[in-house]
Scaffold this active site. Structure first.
Site, PDB file in Angstrom:
ATOM      1  N   LYS A   6       0.866  -1.186   0.000  1.00 24.09           N
ATOM      2  CA  LYS A   6       0.000   0.000   0.000  1.00 24.09           C
ATOM      3  C   LYS A   6       0.896   1.228   0.000  1.00 24.09           C
ATOM      4  CE  LYS A   6      -1.457   2.949   2.146  1.00 24.09           C
ATOM      5  NZ  LYS A   6      -1.406   4.465   1.962  1.00 24.09           N
TER       6      LYS A   6
ATOM      7  N   SER B 115       4.527   7.596  10.479  1.00 26.10           N
ATOM      8  CA  SER B 115       4.551   8.388  11.694  1.00 26.10           C
ATOM      9  C   SER B 115       4.339   7.523  12.926  1.00 26.10           C
ATOM     10  CB  SER B 115       3.459   9.462  11.645  1.00 26.10           C
ATOM     11  OG  SER B 115       2.172   8.873  11.789  1.00 26.10           O
ATOM     12  N   THR B 116       4.821   8.013  14.055  1.00 27.71           N
ATOM     13  CA  THR B 116       4.648   7.289  15.308  1.00 27.71           C
ATOM     14  C   THR B 116       3.171   7.213  15.683  1.00 27.71           C
ATOM     15  OG1 THR B 116       6.857   7.858  16.091  1.00 27.71           O
ATOM     16  CG2 THR B 116       5.224   7.319  17.765  1.00 27.71           C
TER      17      THR B 116
ATOM     18  N   GLY C 167       1.729   4.540  13.681  1.00 28.34           N
ATOM     19  CA  GLY C 167       2.305   3.280  14.142  1.00 28.34           C
ATOM     20  C   GLY C 167       1.618   2.750  15.381  1.00 28.34           C
TER      21      GLY C 167
ATOM     22  N   GLU D 295       8.603   0.914  11.515  1.00 34.63           N
ATOM     23  CA  GLU D 295       9.728   1.848  11.412  1.00 34.63           C
ATOM     24  C   GLU D 295       9.111   3.239  11.438  1.00 34.63           C
ATOM     25  OE1 GLU D 295      11.871   4.598  10.228  1.00 34.63           O
ATOM     26  OE2 GLU D 295      12.016   3.651   8.260  1.00 34.63           O
TER      27      GLU D 295
ATOM     28  N   CYS E 136      13.164  10.556   8.244  1.00 33.37           N
ATOM     29  CA  CYS E 136      13.037  10.163   9.650  1.00 33.37           C
ATOM     30  C   CYS E 136      14.397  10.061  10.331  1.00 33.37           C
ATOM     31  CB  CYS E 136      12.288   8.837   9.761  1.00 33.37           C
ATOM     32  SG  CYS E 136      12.992   7.492   8.780  1.00 33.37           S
TER      33      CYS E 136
ATOM     34  N   GLU F  32       8.963  15.929  15.751  1.00 33.23           N
ATOM     35  CA  GLU F  32       9.506  15.730  14.409  1.00 33.23           C
ATOM     36  C   GLU F  32       8.862  16.732  13.454  1.00 33.23           C
ATOM     37  OE1 GLU F  32      10.674  11.909  11.689  1.00 33.23           O
ATOM     38  OE2 GLU F  32       8.652  11.927  12.514  1.00 33.23           O
TER      39      GLU F  32
END
Length: 481
Positions: free
Chosen positions: A180, A233-234, A237, A254, A288, A388
């Site tokens: 995706k 992105s966290t 995630g 990741e 990142c 970030e």
């Protein structure tokens, strides 16, 4: 203009389930339309996952000898190398990434593939263990087998690297894959689908779907997906980890980073600044692993700030297709606005604006450009030091001594990358060992593809690249004889 009206589902180019579901792909440089591409809906996910499930459960790929899988992946890499210039130019057009970065990325992909292939050749696909008690009348045979259907979900900032970091080990291990991709990368990822098609994979083995966030969540929640491999992105995630936990899917994440570069007192400043040019500002800062927190000793603080100011002001910002451009535009207007808002926030937080600012660079108002920016006198507790930003914004933080530098570097929810600069390599290594992060470079050494890559803390779960990355796509089975 490039027109892609089909999706690559299970090895077949087919029209999307929703015929009118297409997207304009706009240039970040001037916001002109450079292409249109079909987008996937949940119905297309169902088709792709069904093809992958059938190919895994009944097809030849999981049972193909590792050597044969290696040859198919080797062929895929050769096909990519043959079109490297075309790929680099297309990513620059879609993403706004400067040409120097996208071209260099192609050589990196060759090294990445070589590391995976070498790991696969040396991997213990089936091993007989030495018994702990030789007197026992049985032995244990350990097999490493494919997990099943892998949903690989990748971001927009470095699409080929993120895609192949997942597709290659998944295929080498015998899995089937539904990739995706972000809508912004529809054109380059269709080119990747062409390469996968030409590589000679069995029907159903791979699908490539460009889709929005809602369709992505539908894919990772699909009951017939066995593993989720995600880069992004966290925040996303955490949502994916929650879905994986509820369904007990295997998961690799990741995620984001806010990496620190520690400049030790004995560092060669000219060499350090030359290295930070690439380590901190690669891919327009949309990376990142970018080392965007620069930690400088108080004894050399203003010297470091002045050198970084000179560096940033020397970099050409402009059309990513121009040979001398170092920093191109942000990928979308909302990303441009996000970075400019962070620059305003830094000013509001009381940091010293050394160079740059929230204004758009003169003459580049038609695109998604931001002015590369440097802040000094930054407190590590502020948002511009902790969050970030994903753009060309650097902060310089002073430290008192080496222990203080390590403390500041580790004072982050992230732990993806980092760097240490010193005239004494062994000393730098000692400092690097104390940093709680998945990858540390010393004196600008590039990230290696042979070793594992991934994050501590909120920067992710699992590892990519080399043998460790390949191991993330297998299940262990023990047969006792």
């Amino acid at each position: 203009m490039i027109i892609n009206d089909r999706l690559y589902i299970g090895g077949v180019w087919t029209r999307p389930s929703a015929p009118a579901h297409t997207r304009e792909i706009r240039s970040p440089h001037d916001r002109s339309v450079i292409g249109r591409a079909a987008q996937a809906s949940p119905a297309d996910v169902d088709r792709a996952v069904a093809a992958a499930r059938n190919a895994f459960d009944h097809g030849p790929w999981p049972h193909t000898a590792p050597a044969e899988r290696i040859e198919v992946v080797r062929r895929l890499n050769a096909l990519r190398e043959d079109r490297a210039e075309e790929i680099a130019a297309l990513i620059s057009a879609e993403n706004g990434s400067a040409g120097w970065f996208t071209r260099a990325g192609q050589a990196g992909l060759t090294r990445q593939a070589a590391a995976y292939l070498e790991a696969a050749e040396e991997f213990g696909w089936e091993e007989t263990l030495r018994p702990s008690d030789p007197a026992l009348p049985f032995r244990s045979v350990v097999r490493r087998e494919a997990i099943g259907v892998v949903a690989a979900v990748i971001p927009w900032n470095s699409p080929f690297s993120a895609a192949l970091a997942k597709i290659v080990p998944a295929l080498l291990a015998g899995n089937t894959v539904v990739l995706k991709t972000s809508p912004e990368n529809s054109l380059s990822m269709n080119l990747l689908a062409e390469l996968l098609d030409a590589a000679g994979l069995p029907e159903g083995t791979v699908s490539v779907l460009h889709a929005d966030r809602e369709t992505s969540e539908y894919l990772v929640s699909h009951p017939d997906v066995d593993k989720i491999a995600f880069t992004g992105s966290t925040r996303a995630g955490r949502q994916i980890a929650s879905i994986a936990g509820r369904q007990l899917k295997r998961v690799g994440l990741e995620l984001g980073g806010k990496s620190a570069a520690i400049v030790l007192e004995d560092a060669d400043l000219e060499r350090t600044i030359a290295g930070l040019k690439f380590g901190s500002l690669l891919n327009n800062g949309e990376a990142c692993i970018a080392q965007t927190r620069i930690l400088a000793p108080r004894s050399r603080y203003e010297e470091v700030v002045a050198a970084l100011k000179d560096l940033i002001e020397s970099l050409k910002v402009g059309d990513p297709a121009d040979e001398d451009t170092f920093i191109g535009p942000m990928i979308r207007p909302d990303q441009q606005q996000r970075v400019r808002d962070y620059i305003r926030l830094g000013i509001e937080e009381g940091a010293r604006l050394v160079t740059g600012g929230p204004q758009v660079p003169p003459g580049l108002e038609a695109g998604n450009y931001v002015t590369p920016t440097l802040f000094a006198d930054v407190d590590n507790r502020t948002r511009i030091a902790q969050e970030e930003i994903f753009g060309p914004v650097l902060v310089v933080i002073a430290y008192d001594d080496e222990d203080d530098a390590v403390r500041i570097a580790n004072d982050s929810e992230y732990g993806l990358s980092g760097g240490v600069w010193s005239a004494d390599e062994q000393h730098a290594m000692a400092v690097a060992r104390r940093i709680r992060t998945g990858t540390v470079t010393v004196n600008g050494a590039p990230v290696g593809y042979d070793g594992p890559f991934g994050g501590f803390k909120s920067s992710g779960i699992g590892r990519e690249y080399g043998a460790a990355g390949l191991a993330g796509y297998v299940e262990y089975k023990t047969i006792t004889v």
